[in-house]
Structure formats: structure tokens, C-alpha cells
Design a protein around this motif. Structure first.
Motif, PDB file in Angstrom:
ATOM      1  N   HIS A 110      -0.194   3.831   0.671  1.00 33.84           N
ATOM      2  CA  HIS A 110      -0.848   2.552   0.939  1.00 33.84           C
ATOM      3  C   HIS A 110      -0.848   1.760  -0.361  1.00 33.84           C
ATOM      4  O   HIS A 110      -1.044   2.327  -1.448  1.00 33.84           O
ATOM      5  CB  HIS A 110      -2.284   2.803   1.418  1.00 33.84           C
ATOM      6  N   LEU A 111      -0.637   0.464  -0.278  1.00 31.95           N
ATOM      7  CA  LEU A 111      -0.638  -0.373  -1.485  1.00 31.95           C
ATOM      8  C   LEU A 111      -1.928  -0.215  -2.283  1.00 31.95           C
ATOM      9  O   LEU A 111      -1.899  -0.194  -3.509  1.00 31.95           O
ATOM     10  CB  LEU A 111      -0.418  -1.840  -1.116  1.00 31.95           C
ATOM     11  N   ARG A 112      -3.044  -0.082  -1.597  1.00 31.45           N
ATOM     12  CA  ARG A 112      -4.329   0.073  -2.290  1.00 31.45           C
ATOM     13  C   ARG A 112      -4.362   1.365  -3.112  1.00 31.45           C
ATOM     14  O   ARG A 112      -4.944   1.413  -4.194  1.00 31.45           O
ATOM     15  CB  ARG A 112      -5.488   0.043  -1.297  1.00 31.45           C
ATOM     16  N   GLU A 113      -3.735   2.424  -2.616  1.00 37.50           N
ATOM     17  CA  GLU A 113      -3.708   3.695  -3.341  1.00 37.50           C
ATOM     18  C   GLU A 113      -2.977   3.567  -4.678  1.00 37.50           C
ATOM     19  O   GLU A 113      -3.215   4.348  -5.593  1.00 37.50           O
ATOM     20  CB  GLU A 113      -3.020   4.783  -2.501  1.00 37.50           C
ATOM     21  N   GLN A 114      -2.113   2.567  -4.770  1.00 39.34           N
ATOM     22  CA  GLN A 114      -1.368   2.324  -5.997  1.00 39.34           C
ATOM     23  C   GLN A 114      -1.883   1.098  -6.752  1.00 39.34           C
ATOM     24  O   GLN A 114      -1.213   0.585  -7.638  1.00 39.34           O
ATOM     25  CB  GLN A 114       0.119   2.174  -5.673  1.00 39.34           C
ATOM     26  N   SER A 115      -3.059   0.627  -6.360  1.00 30.44           N
ATOM     27  CA  SER A 115      -3.684  -0.573  -6.950  1.00 30.44           C
ATOM     28  C   SER A 115      -2.756  -1.785  -6.882  1.00 30.44           C
ATOM     29  O   SER A 115      -2.708  -2.602  -7.797  1.00 30.44           O
ATOM     30  CB  SER A 115      -4.108  -0.293  -8.398  1.00 30.44           C
ATOM     31  N   LEU A 116      -2.037  -1.915  -5.763  1.00 28.60           N
ATOM     32  CA  LEU A 116      -1.096  -3.018  -5.576  1.00 28.60           C
ATOM     33  C   LEU A 116      -1.479  -3.908  -4.395  1.00 28.60           C
ATOM     34  O   LEU A 116      -0.640  -4.574  -3.802  1.00 28.60           O
ATOM     35  CB  LEU A 116       0.322  -2.459  -5.354  1.00 28.60           C
ATOM     36  N   GLN A 117      -2.769  -3.959  -4.079  1.00 26.28           N
ATOM     37  CA  GLN A 117      -3.205  -4.717  -2.906  1.00 26.28           C
ATOM     38  C   GLN A 117      -2.954  -6.216  -3.013  1.00 26.28           C
ATOM     39  O   GLN A 117      -2.929  -6.907  -2.016  1.00 26.28           O
ATOM     40  CB  GLN A 117      -4.673  -4.432  -2.568  1.00 26.28           C
ATOM     41  N   ARG A 118      -2.732  -6.740  -4.197  1.00 26.39           N
ATOM     42  CA  ARG A 118      -2.469  -8.175  -4.362  1.00 26.39           C
ATOM     43  C   ARG A 118      -0.981  -8.477  -4.591  1.00 26.39           C
ATOM     44  O   ARG A 118      -0.618  -9.610  -4.907  1.00 26.39           O
ATOM     45  CB  ARG A 118      -3.290  -8.721  -5.521  1.00 26.39           C
ATOM     46  N   LEU A 119      -0.144  -7.502  -4.396  1.00 32.09           N
ATOM     47  CA  LEU A 119       1.292  -7.687  -4.594  1.00 32.09           C
ATOM     48  C   LEU A 119       1.829  -8.710  -3.586  1.00 32.09           C
ATOM     49  O   LEU A 119       1.544  -8.620  -2.393  1.00 32.09           O
ATOM     50  CB  LEU A 119       1.994  -6.332  -4.398  1.00 32.09           C
ATOM     51  N   PRO A 120       2.589  -9.705  -4.043  1.00 33.92           N
ATOM     52  CA  PRO A 120       3.146 -10.711  -3.128  1.00 33.92           C
ATOM     53  C   PRO A 120       4.127 -10.062  -2.139  1.00 33.92           C
ATOM     54  O   PRO A 120       4.765  -9.056  -2.455  1.00 33.92           O
ATOM     55  CB  PRO A 120       3.879 -11.690  -4.047  1.00 33.92           C
ATOM     56  N   ASP A 121       4.265 -10.682  -0.982  1.00 32.68           N
ATOM     57  CA  ASP A 121       5.132 -10.129   0.059  1.00 32.68           C
ATOM     58  C   ASP A 121       6.560  -9.881  -0.431  1.00 32.68           C
ATOM     59  O   ASP A 121       7.161  -8.850  -0.110  1.00 32.68           O
ATOM     60  CB  ASP A 121       5.165 -11.051   1.282  1.00 32.68           C
ATOM     61  N   GLU A 122       7.109 -10.796  -1.199  1.00 27.68           N
ATOM     62  CA  GLU A 122       8.478 -10.632  -1.699  1.00 27.68           C
ATOM     63  C   GLU A 122       8.591  -9.372  -2.561  1.00 27.68           C
ATOM     64  O   GLU A 122       9.592  -8.654  -2.498  1.00 27.68           O
ATOM     65  CB  GLU A 122       8.920 -11.860  -2.519  1.00 27.68           C
ATOM     66  N   SER A 123       7.565  -9.096  -3.350  1.00 28.04           N
ATOM     67  CA  SER A 123       7.561  -7.898  -4.196  1.00 28.04           C
ATOM     68  C   SER A 123       7.369  -6.634  -3.366  1.00 28.04           C
ATOM     69  O   SER A 123       7.915  -5.577  -3.701  1.00 28.04           O
ATOM     70  CB  SER A 123       6.464  -7.998  -5.261  1.00 28.04           C
ATOM     71  N   ILE A 124       6.622  -6.732  -2.277  1.00 26.92           N
ATOM     72  CA  ILE A 124       6.459  -5.588  -1.376  1.00 26.92           C
ATOM     73  C   ILE A 124       7.803  -5.246  -0.745  1.00 26.92           C
ATOM     74  O   ILE A 124       8.183  -4.079  -0.657  1.00 26.92           O
ATOM     75  CB  ILE A 124       5.391  -5.880  -0.304  1.00 26.92           C
ATOM     76  N   VAL A 125       8.543  -6.263  -0.335  1.00 30.13           N
ATOM     77  CA  VAL A 125       9.870  -6.034   0.244  1.00 30.13           C
ATOM     78  C   VAL A 125      10.766  -5.341  -0.777  1.00 30.13           C
ATOM     79  O   VAL A 125      11.459  -4.370  -0.450  1.00 30.13           O
ATOM     80  CB  VAL A 125      10.498  -7.358   0.736  1.00 30.13           C
ATOM     81  N   GLU A 126      10.765  -5.820  -2.013  1.00 31.69           N
ATOM     82  CA  GLU A 126      11.606  -5.210  -3.048  1.00 31.69           C
ATOM     83  C   GLU A 126      11.175  -3.773  -3.346  1.00 31.69           C
ATOM     84  O   GLU A 126      12.005  -2.894  -3.538  1.00 31.69           O
ATOM     85  CB  GLU A 126      11.594  -6.055  -4.318  1.00 31.69           C
ATOM     86  N   LYS A 127       9.878  -3.523  -3.369  1.00 29.75           N
ATOM     87  CA  LYS A 127       9.363  -2.165  -3.598  1.00 29.75           C
ATOM     88  C   LYS A 127       9.818  -1.240  -2.470  1.00 29.75           C
ATOM     89  O   LYS A 127      10.304  -0.139  -2.717  1.00 29.75           O
ATOM     90  CB  LYS A 127       7.837  -2.190  -3.693  1.00 29.75           C
ATOM     91  N   ALA A 128       9.667  -1.692  -1.237  1.00 30.34           N
ATOM     92  CA  ALA A 128      10.081  -0.880  -0.091  1.00 30.34           C
ATOM     93  C   ALA A 128      11.582  -0.614  -0.134  1.00 30.34           C
ATOM     94  O   ALA A 128      12.034   0.509   0.120  1.00 30.34           O
ATOM     95  CB  ALA A 128       9.693  -1.567   1.216  1.00 30.34           C
ATOM     96  N   ARG A 129      12.351  -1.618  -0.470  1.00 32.44           N
ATOM     97  CA  ARG A 129      13.811  -1.459  -0.553  1.00 32.44           C
ATOM     98  C   ARG A 129      14.167  -0.441  -1.639  1.00 32.44           C
ATOM     99  O   ARG A 129      14.957   0.462  -1.411  1.00 32.44           O
ATOM    100  CB  ARG A 129      14.462  -2.810  -0.824  1.00 32.44           C
ATOM    101  N   ALA A 130      13.557  -0.580  -2.808  1.00 36.19           N
ATOM    102  CA  ALA A 130      13.864   0.319  -3.933  1.00 36.19           C
ATOM    103  C   ALA A 130      13.457   1.765  -3.645  1.00 36.19           C
ATOM    104  O   ALA A 130      14.122   2.711  -4.084  1.00 36.19           O
ATOM    105  CB  ALA A 130      13.166  -0.179  -5.198  1.00 36.19           C
ATOM    106  N   GLU A 131      12.369   1.940  -2.886  1.00 38.20           N
ATOM    107  CA  GLU A 131      11.859   3.281  -2.595  1.00 38.20           C
ATOM    108  C   GLU A 131      12.320   3.810  -1.238  1.00 38.20           C
ATOM    109  O   GLU A 131      11.904   4.885  -0.827  1.00 38.20           O
ATOM    110  CB  GLU A 131      10.323   3.268  -2.644  1.00 38.20           C
ATOM    111  N   HIS A 132      13.167   3.038  -0.557  1.00 43.02           N
ATOM    112  CA  HIS A 132      13.677   3.421   0.769  1.00 43.02           C
ATOM    113  C   HIS A 132      12.531   3.710   1.731  1.00 43.02           C
ATOM    114  O   HIS A 132      12.492   4.737   2.392  1.00 43.02           O
ATOM    115  CB  HIS A 132      14.643   4.601   0.669  1.00 43.02           C
ATOM    116  N   ARG A 133      11.576   2.769   1.775  1.00 39.85           N
ATOM    117  CA  ARG A 133      10.405   2.899   2.643  1.00 39.85           C
ATOM    118  C   ARG A 133      10.433   1.836   3.735  1.00 39.85           C
ATOM    119  O   ARG A 133      10.997   0.752   3.554  1.00 39.85           O
ATOM    120  CB  ARG A 133       9.111   2.765   1.849  1.00 39.85           C
ATOM    121  N   ILE A 134       9.785   2.150   4.826  1.00 36.13           N
ATOM    122  CA  ILE A 134       9.586   1.239   5.942  1.00 36.13           C
ATOM    123  C   ILE A 134       8.219   0.594   5.744  1.00 36.13           C
ATOM    124  O   ILE A 134       7.236   1.294   5.493  1.00 36.13           O
ATOM    125  CB  ILE A 134       9.632   2.012   7.275  1.00 36.13           C
TER     126      ILE A 134
END
Length: 126
Positions: free
Chosen positions: A26-50
Motif C-alpha cells: 500500500h502506498l501508505r506503508e511506504q509513506s507515499l500517500q501523496r505521490l502524484p498519479d503519474e509517479s504511481i504509474v511509473e512506480k508500478a511500471r518499474a516494479e511490475h505491479r498492478i
């Protein structure tokens, strides 16, 4: 499945997914709850996550990007209590696994699940 759970879904949902054998964070578990949507997409892509979300913006981002990843599970429900979300996911995820691995936006509603393959193409591209 490798899942990235977005806000406003509960941290309980990531824990529940892990209890079912998924690699979920969960983004909150990584203290990333304020991460912008574009950065969430890039994080998911880089980590091969859905991405697991209730935010309609991810569908738009992926449609315009015209890429096959990351896949997104979009929950369109009125009842966001973890118990309700978990019941819907328990029913839908096993049926969505292949499509999500190939690149898709899956929309889970109360009584229906739809799958849109990625990349989303314009009518003139078909």
C-alpha cells in the motif's frame, strides 16, 4: 499477483491480499500517500505491479499513454469498507489474472466486471 494499492483503499486491503498469497504493498506503508498519479504509474511500471485503485484518473493516464502497462484494477463501488472490497476482489481477481498480466484495465462494479485491453487504441487505429 504483484499489486500496488492506492489511496483511498485501506491498508487492510494490502494485508488481506498478502494473506491470499499476493505480493501487495500500500502506498501508505511506504509513506507515499501523496505521490502524484503519474509517479504511481511509473512506480508500478518499474516494479511490475498492478495498480489497485478507486481513482478514475489512472484509466485516463493509461489511455493517453497508449502503453500496455501497468495494468489497473479500478473499483467503482459505493461501499468502500474493506470487507466489501475484499469480497469483490476474492470473486474477481482469479478471473482477471491472465488479462492483467497481458495488460488491461479491469473495472469492478457491484454486479459487473469489465476488461479493457491495453494499450487502448483510438477507433481509427483498429
Amino acid at each position: 499477483m504483484r499489486l500496488l494499492v492506492d489511496m483511498p483503499l485501506s491498508v487492510e486491503t494490502a494485508a488481506w491480499l498478502r494473506s491470499k498469497g499476493h505480493d501487495a504493498v500500500h502506498l501508505r506503508e511506504q509513506s507515499l500517500q501523496r505521490l502524484p498519479d503519474e509517479s504511481i504509474v511509473e512506480k508500478a511500471r518499474a516494479e511490475h505491479r498492478i495498480i489497485l485503485t478507486m481513482d478514475l484518473g489512472f484509466g485516463h493516464l493509461l489511455a493517453f499513454a497508449r502503453r500496455a502497462e501497468p495494468s489497473v484494477v479500478l473499483l467503482r463501488v459505493h461501499d468502500a469498507r474493506p470487507s466489501h472490497i475484499h469480497a469483490l476482489l476474492a470473486e474477481a481477481l482469479p478471473q482477471l489474472e491472465t488479462a492483467l498480466q497481458q495488460g488491461a484495465i479491469a473495472v469492478i462494479e457491484e454486479h459487473e466486471t469489465r476488461i479493457h485491453r491495453l494499450p487502448i487504441q483510438e477507433a481509427s487505429d483498429r
